[in-house]
Design a protein around this motif. Structure first.
Motif, PDB file in Angstrom:
ATOM      1  N   ASN A 208       0.806  -1.220   0.000  1.00 51.62           N
ATOM      2  CA  ASN A 208       0.000   0.000   0.000  1.00 51.62           C
ATOM      3  C   ASN A 208       0.840   1.271   0.000  1.00 51.62           C
ATOM      4  O   ASN A 208       0.520   2.230  -0.692  1.00 51.62           O
ATOM      5  N   TYR A 209       1.917   1.251   0.777  1.00 45.50           N
ATOM      6  CA  TYR A 209       2.656   2.491   0.966  1.00 45.50           C
ATOM      7  C   TYR A 209       4.121   2.415   0.568  1.00 45.50           C
ATOM      8  O   TYR A 209       4.849   3.396   0.665  1.00 45.50           O
ATOM      9  N   GLY A 210       4.581   1.222   0.117  1.00 47.80           N
ATOM     10  CA  GLY A 210       5.994   1.083  -0.209  1.00 47.80           C
ATOM     11  C   GLY A 210       6.835   1.113   1.047  1.00 47.80           C
ATOM     12  O   GLY A 210       6.314   1.200   2.164  1.00 47.80           O
ATOM     13  N   THR A 211       8.157   1.052   0.882  1.00 47.60           N
ATOM     14  CA  THR A 211       9.029   1.090   2.064  1.00 47.60           C
ATOM     15  C   THR A 211       8.945   2.454   2.738  1.00 47.60           C
ATOM     16  O   THR A 211       9.255   2.605   3.909  1.00 47.60           O
ATOM     17  N   ASP A 212       8.487   3.441   1.975  1.00 46.73           N
ATOM     18  CA  ASP A 212       8.390   4.808   2.490  1.00 46.73           C
ATOM     19  C   ASP A 212       7.401   4.919   3.655  1.00 46.73           C
ATOM     20  O   ASP A 212       7.329   5.943   4.335  1.00 46.73           O
ATOM     21  N   VAL A 213       6.655   3.831   3.880  1.00 45.14           N
ATOM     22  CA  VAL A 213       5.762   3.792   5.029  1.00 45.14           C
ATOM     23  C   VAL A 213       6.555   4.011   6.327  1.00 45.14           C
ATOM     24  O   VAL A 213       6.023   4.415   7.349  1.00 45.14           O
TER      25      VAL A 213
ATOM     26  N   LEU B 161       1.626   8.291  -6.464  1.00 47.53           N
ATOM     27  CA  LEU B 161       1.630   6.879  -6.854  1.00 47.53           C
ATOM     28  C   LEU B 161       0.672   6.607  -8.017  1.00 47.53           C
ATOM     29  O   LEU B 161      -0.485   7.016  -7.995  1.00 47.53           O
ATOM     30  N   ILE B 162       1.193   5.928  -9.049  1.00 45.33           N
ATOM     31  CA  ILE B 162       0.305   5.434 -10.110  1.00 45.33           C
ATOM     32  C   ILE B 162      -0.176   4.038  -9.728  1.00 45.33           C
ATOM     33  O   ILE B 162      -1.349   3.753  -9.702  1.00 45.33           O
TER      34      ILE B 162
ATOM     35  N   ARG C 214       7.282   1.388  -6.554  1.00 44.70           N
ATOM     36  CA  ARG C 214       6.351   2.511  -6.737  1.00 44.70           C
ATOM     37  C   ARG C 214       6.485   3.070  -8.150  1.00 44.70           C
ATOM     38  O   ARG C 214       7.528   3.606  -8.511  1.00 44.70           O
ATOM     39  N   ALA C 215       5.438   2.931  -8.951  1.00 40.71           N
ATOM     40  CA  ALA C 215       5.402   3.668 -10.213  1.00 40.71           C
ATOM     41  C   ALA C 215       4.783   5.017  -9.899  1.00 40.71           C
ATOM     42  O   ALA C 215       3.656   5.086  -9.424  1.00 40.71           O
TER      43      ALA C 215
ATOM     44  N   ALA D  78       8.915  17.918 -12.653  1.00 41.44           N
ATOM     45  CA  ALA D  78       8.104  16.933 -13.374  1.00 41.44           C
ATOM     46  C   ALA D  78       8.921  15.729 -13.834  1.00 41.44           C
ATOM     47  O   ALA D  78      10.104  15.824 -14.165  1.00 41.44           O
ATOM     48  N   GLY D  79       8.263  14.592 -13.847  1.00 40.63           N
ATOM     49  CA  GLY D  79       8.908  13.373 -14.318  1.00 40.63           C
ATOM     50  C   GLY D  79       8.041  12.168 -14.034  1.00 40.63           C
ATOM     51  O   GLY D  79       6.963  12.284 -13.440  1.00 40.63           O
ATOM     52  N   GLN D  80       8.516  11.037 -14.501  1.00 37.76           N
ATOM     53  CA  GLN D  80       7.779   9.799 -14.286  1.00 37.76           C
ATOM     54  C   GLN D  80       8.786   8.674 -14.130  1.00 37.76           C
ATOM     55  O   GLN D  80       9.802   8.648 -14.813  1.00 37.76           O
ATOM     56  N   GLY D  81       8.505   7.743 -13.235  1.00 44.68           N
ATOM     57  CA  GLY D  81       9.451   6.639 -13.075  1.00 44.68           C
ATOM     58  C   GLY D  81       9.189   5.839 -11.821  1.00 44.68           C
ATOM     59  O   GLY D  81       8.057   5.692 -11.383  1.00 44.68           O
TER      60      GLY D  81
END
Lengths: 159, 402, 600
Positions: free
Chosen positions: C239-244, C281-282, C296-297, C306-309
């Protein structure tokens, strides 16, 4: 009531557990190259899409089969392949525009999704519920269409 | 409505099945000139090679179809709307489909009527060859190097016979391959022990199997097979009033110049999708589709045939050959990738495929065929395509952008 | 062999020779694969004193026996070499497709030797191995390189490559595969760059086999269920990635802030996993065979950044965020994208920026040193600009490319560098969490959290909750985690599977994959063997007990604010016991008995 395989590309994480489960179930080894389901990933967009045989009605691969090896299996709602009758002429692989029917030269056989005879392993092992095996109701068919339309839109909007 | 179909090949059988689906009130009569239930002629070399059993050969006749065996049609009377067979039967029709296929060309040379000199078109031919095969020994001389003769040669080779190919032109598969591709195949065949005599023709065959060539050279053989192409089987239509060029002329609804009479399969000429002219593209999948289109129109449902894409996929002597469209052309733009045992060539015109030749392993053939057929712009991923392993998802990735 | 392929590639980039060699079953069982096997070959074939960026250093890519199976999240391979950032044995782990693909191609490992005269890349397609000219892709970013190589080789190929940072020998350059997966730390990408090797592309059509697919399936289902049932492995990370972890660590007061000046960052929540999920998050992404999906996309629409990745994950969010006093998630994510594209380790990059900010605020460096950029904590634009400069090799960026230790040292103040053995510590404050401090200090590749993630029990209560503030019992805990991780890394599993799986589960999976009866005890002993072997390499490289330490700031300057206010790390209470339990003498050298017991 027969069932059908649903694909939700938006939920797919690109993990390929489906291809692994498919290959080991059918061939007893982890060889995703021969998986009946394939996943393609657009890395920079973070998007993945599983593709497999659509089990078409009026399937082109069935129409061109000269021996009846590729045939409609109505009980399982699938296009089935009969190894005994197949001569390896590749009319079916040439007919399928999706490349979902593959001829494996080494073993002189056709590789195509058989829905694991009614209990698809790809669905069992998908951790994201991007694959589902559901009763083929009108609403399920509509949902499948909606997913396809949505998917096309994803592509075309920014094209 | 009385539907009559002449010929139980792929066009005829698919037409019969389609008619049963879309015109269940109609009567469908399917006439076969052969003495057996329907079967696919394209599987005969596989049968000869032992890659299939005869019991799996026969195809089911669609339910509800009135199927007549051994009824060779001798004449069509378009005024009375009847056909006559060699058994003396007369059958009335409202709509007629001619799907008589082709007959192999057999040159008129001394000795061509000996029992060990054969062509391959139907089951009795194969049964005769099976009796003549000397397993693990013997020598088969095959005239011609097109798909049928090569598949037959492959089958006999599997059975252990020595194979010599006598080829009129300067290469194998002259209608499918360019010189370079043919050289790759030739090299492969020679390494399998196949003798290839190019620029040669059989001029005479002796009663004991001595084959004399144009150059004067002579070979001993147990079996001589002519595989020099197939012509539309249309002789019986000579005075019928039905227009014939190289094959039966049809419009895009598969109807001949005579209203209510349709034709499909190897006997007809259709538009070639890439070249644009009318030609006989004697192809199994084309016959399947033409039969279906013809049947729909016979049942009063408008359907159009967009044309044929010449294509072929076969595996001979362990080598895969996959061609389509104008693969032999040398322009406008050509991409080639070749190496030991493989040759990939694509012919492009402003980013769109005109044709290709793939010798060696290739996957997802249907996608390649589809890309060619739809004339998709492949300019941005032509090099990837050339590798022969391009897959549908990758195609989406390349042809479309998120 | 089952599990293993039993074969590896040895490629001399100098002469261009390619050899296929055999891995014996005994050696495979002794070191499993990945990190263990690679370290074995480094130890036997490379002089530990070698200059890491010289042709005499070797670079090893090694997958584990579980790699390529559907054991949950078993996609990891390691890049093993002598690391240029700090001269220790480096083993950087990465997920994605590369490891499994290598095995499908028919190899457990690639040993790269020498140096190519000109830029090249490797193309491995089953039995075909080619060294190809890379002139046209040299200088390209990671996504550009990946795309170009796929076009030239095979659309399905997995590409592990360096970006421009690796080419320029940035000392913390990484190796990236599938664009968003990194063998991140210790500068293994610089070693690759020093060998003029731009990329390895691999496509395999072969198989990985297990002795009894049905029994293996059962083991996989069982292990997967345990991970799914775990609160972290099953839900939190997806749900939140390691960033949780941002909020969890901050609430504990263990989130290093402003180059470890503090351990608490009031607005940390703005760069936490919950904010990430809401704003950028996408969708979650998974490595090959992954059931956890911590990836995380993301997409940043803010025109400034701006960016995407891919990303950010926790350490990254922390390094560019709280460690620099920044709470702008867009900027943090942008910095992450730049690192991904140019191939740089985000932890060392972010920490080096934090260190520079610290030096600037204390007047050690001025705008004269920094190309006119004022480097104040909290300045998001300055942070992104420094990352860009480092990526492009511009001005002050060249200084940062050396990592924080060498940079700070060059201004006469190495004590500003928050490193252990010259490698930057990640996002857990050893003053608030004692055990992790010991782990950073004893880490065989320097400051590193994935060598013994004691955060599990000390913070997350996995598998049991331990008090982070006590030192008692921590040496034994550290050793257990270090050994477990060494064996796990070598088996091909992802570290996050330990949220749910213990040594006995991993041993069971390994046994099912290989057909060998690998007990829990053997599994842990393999880990200890690898740890000791790494230690021996470092000792021979010239390191000693003096290097098993934390920066003084962590033992002398207490945390200023938040729940852990006033705390320091008490490593001296732990280190002697650690040596003793390791079976090392007081100088930190493994005793003969210890080595003999481990078969070293």
């Amino acid at each position: 009531m027969s069932k059908m395989l649903m694909i939700y590309p938006d939920r797919c994480t690109g993990c390929q557990n489906c291809t692994l489960a498919c290959s080991v179930f059918h061939d007893g080894e982890f060889r995703p190259h021969t998986s009946r389901i394939q996943v393609t990933t657009w890395e920079s967009e973070g998007f993945s899409m599983p593709t497999t045989c659509q089990q078409c009605e009026d399937a082109p691969c069935v129409a061109v089969c000269p021996t009846g090896a590729m045939h409609d299996d109505l009980t399982m709602n699938r296009v089935a392949w009969d190894e005994v009758k197949c001569i390896g002429c590749r009319m079916c692989t040439l007919a399928c525009p999706f490349g979902a029917v593959v001829f494996e030269t080494g073993r002189r056989r056709i590789i195509k999704c058989d829905l694991c005879d009614g209990k698809p392993e790809c669905v069992t092992f998908c951790p994201a519920k991007a694959l589902d095996y559901v009763e083929e109701t009108d609403s399920a068919r509509d949902r499948k269409k909606a997913v396809a339309v949505e998917f096309k839109k994803t592509f075309e909007e920014v094209k | 409505m009385k539907h009559v179909i002449i010929g139980a090949g792929p066009a005829g059988l698919n037409a019969a099945a389609t008619l049963r689906q879309v015109d269940s009130g109609g009567v469908v009569t399917l006439l076969s000139g052969e003495a057996t239930p329907p079967y696919a002629k394209m599987v005969l070399p596989y049968l000869l090679a032992g890659l299939m059993e005869e019991k799996n050969l026969y195809l089911p006749v669609p339910e509800g179809v009135n199927f007549r065996i051994g009824s060779k049609v001798t004449r069509i009377n378009i005024k009375r709307q009847t056909i006559e067979t060699d058994k003396g039967e007369t059958v009335e029709y409202d709509k007629l489909l001619i799907a008589t296929g082709g007959v192999p060309e057999r040159p008129d040379i001394p000795g061509s009527d000996y029992p060990f000199v054969l062509t391959i078109r139907d089951l009795p031919d194969v049964q005769r060859i099976q009796k003549l095969v000397k397993r693990k020994k013997g020598h088969a001389v095959i005239a011609g190097a097109g798909p049928v003769s090569m598949e037959t040669g492959d089958a006999l080779h599997r059975l252990g016979m020595k194979i010599t190919l006598v080829v009129t032109s300067n290469r194998l598969f002259s209608t499918m391959l360019d010189i370079e591709a043919a050289a790759v195949v030739e090299d492969h065949l020679r390494r399998q022990g196949v003798d290839i005599l190019k620029g040669e023709d059989i001029v005479r065959i002796g009663s004991r199997g001595k084959v004399t060539l144009k150059s004067g050279a002579a070979l001993n053989s147990n079996l001589v097979i002519f595989g020099k192409g197939v012509n539309p089987c249309v002789a019986f239509l000579a005075d019928s009033g039905i227009a014939i060029r190289r094959g039966i002329a049809v419009n895009d609804r598969m109807e001949t110049n005579i209203s209510g009479i349709f034709a499909a399969g190897d006997a007809v000429e259709t538009k070639d999708l890439i070249v644009g002219d009318q030609r006989v593209n004697a192809l199994w999948p084309a016959a399947v589709e033409q039969g279906r289109i013809a049947a729909l129109n016979m049942a009063g449902i408008e359907a159009y045939y967009e044309g044929s894409l010449s294509r072929n996929i076969l595996r001979v002597f362990g080598l895969s050959i996959f061609v389509a469209g104008q693969g032999r052309a040398d322009g406008p733009e050509v991409k080639v990738s070749s190496g030991s045992g493989f040759y990939h060539k694509m012919v492009l015109d402003r980013g769109v495929l005109n044709g290709f030749i793939f010798i060696g392993e290739v996957r997802h053939e249907g996608l390649y065929r589809d890309i060619l057929q739809r004339q998709t712009d492949v300019g941005s991923f032509a090099d990837s395509l050339l590798k022969g392993t391009f897959a549908y998802p990758r195609f989406q990735r390349r042809a479309m952008r998120i | 062999m089952y599990g293993w392929i039993g074969r590896y590639l040895r490629i001399d980039l100098g002469s261009g020779t390619v050899r296929k060699e055999v891995i014996t079953p005994d050696l495979a069982r002794k070191y499993l694969g990945g990190r263990g096997l690679g370290t074995h070959f480094m130890m036997t074939e490379v002089d530990p004193k070698v200059d890491p960026l010289s042709p005499q250093n070797k670079l090893i890519f090694a997958a584990g026996p579980l790699c390529g199976t559907n054991a949950p999240s078993a996609s990891h391979y390691d890049v093993i070499s002598k690391g240029p950032l700090n001269g220790t044995i480096a083993a950087s782990s990465s997920g994605g497709l590369f490891g499994p693909m290598l095995k499908y191609a028919g190899y457990d490992m690639i040993i790269l030797e020498g140096k190519s005269a000109k830029p090249v890349y490797l193309w491995i397609c089953d039995d075909v191995v080619e060294i190809r000219d890379a002139a046209e892709i040299w200088g390209k970013t990671v996504p550009e390189t990946t795309e170009a190589i796929r076009s030239a080789t095979d659309e399905e190929a997995s590409v592990a490559c360096i970006g421009p940072a690796g080419e320029r020998l940035v000392l913390f350059a990484n190796v990236m595969n599938e664009c968003g997966r990194a063998a991140g730390r210790s500068g293994v990408g610089a070693v690759m760059g020093s060998k003029n090797l731009k990329a390895i592309a691999v496509r395999g059509t072969g198989a990985v086999r297990v002795p009894d697919p049905k029994a293996f399936r059962e083991a996989v289902v069982k292990a997967s269920a345990k991970i799914k049932a775990n609160s972290v492995g099953g839900k939190g990370l997806k749900n939140y990635g390691t960033d949780v972890l941002v909020n969890i660590l901050n609430e504990l007061g263990g989130l290093p802030t402003r180059n470890f000046l503090d351990g608490y960052f009031p607005t940390a929540d703005k760069v936490g996993g919950e904010s990430l999920a809401k704003q950028l998050l996408i969708r979650p992404r998974g490595c090959y065979a992954c059931i956890i999906s911590c990836g995380r996309a993301t997409k940043v629409t803010n025109p400034k950044f701006a960016g995407q990745g891919e990303g950010p994950e926790y350490e990254t969010a922390w390094a560019f965020g709280p460690d620099c006093g920044i709470d702008d998630l867009d900027a943090v994510t942008k910095a992450n994208y730049i690192c991904n594209d140019y191939g740089m380790d985000t932890i060392t990059m972010g920490s080096s920026v934090a260190c520079a900010m610290n030096l600037f605020e204390n007047g050690v460096i001025t705008t004269k040193d920094t190309d006119g950029i004022a480097l104040n904590f909290g300045d998001a634009e300055a942070m992104v600009e420094l990352v860009r400069k480092t990526a492009e090799g511009e001005g002050f960026g060249k200084k940062l490319a050396l990592g924080s230790y060498r940079m700070a040292e060059s201004y006469g103040h190495p004590e500003y560098s928050m490193t252990c053995k010259k490698q930057e510590m990640p996002a857990y404050d050893p003053r608030a969490i004692q055990g992790i401090g010991l782990n950073f200090a004893t880490g065989n590749r320097g400051g590193c959290h994935v060598r013994g993630y004691t955060i599990s029990p000390e913070v997350l209560g996995q598998p049991v909750k331990l008090d982070p503030r006590v030192t008692e019992g921590k040496p034994a805990l550290d050793i257990t985690f270090q050994d477990l991780t060494a064996a796990l890394d070598s088996s091909g599993m992802c570290l996050f599977t330990t949220f749910g799986l213990g040594a006995e589960d991993l041993a069971e999976l390994l046994s099912a994959a290989t057909g060998l009866n690998i007990t829990t005890e053997e599994f842990m002993k393999i880990g200890a063997r690898i740890w000791n072997l790494e230690r021996l390499f470092n000792l021979k490289a010239g390191l000693s007990a003096l290097d098993d330490k934390l920066p003084e700031r962590l033992t002398k300057e207490p945390i200023l604010t938040g729940p852990s206010k006033g705390l320091v790390n008490r490593i001296d209470e732990m280190l002697p016991e650690y040596y003793k339990l390791r079976g090392w003498d007081s100088a930190g050298i493994p005793t003969k008995n210890t080595l003999a017991d481990l078969g070293l």
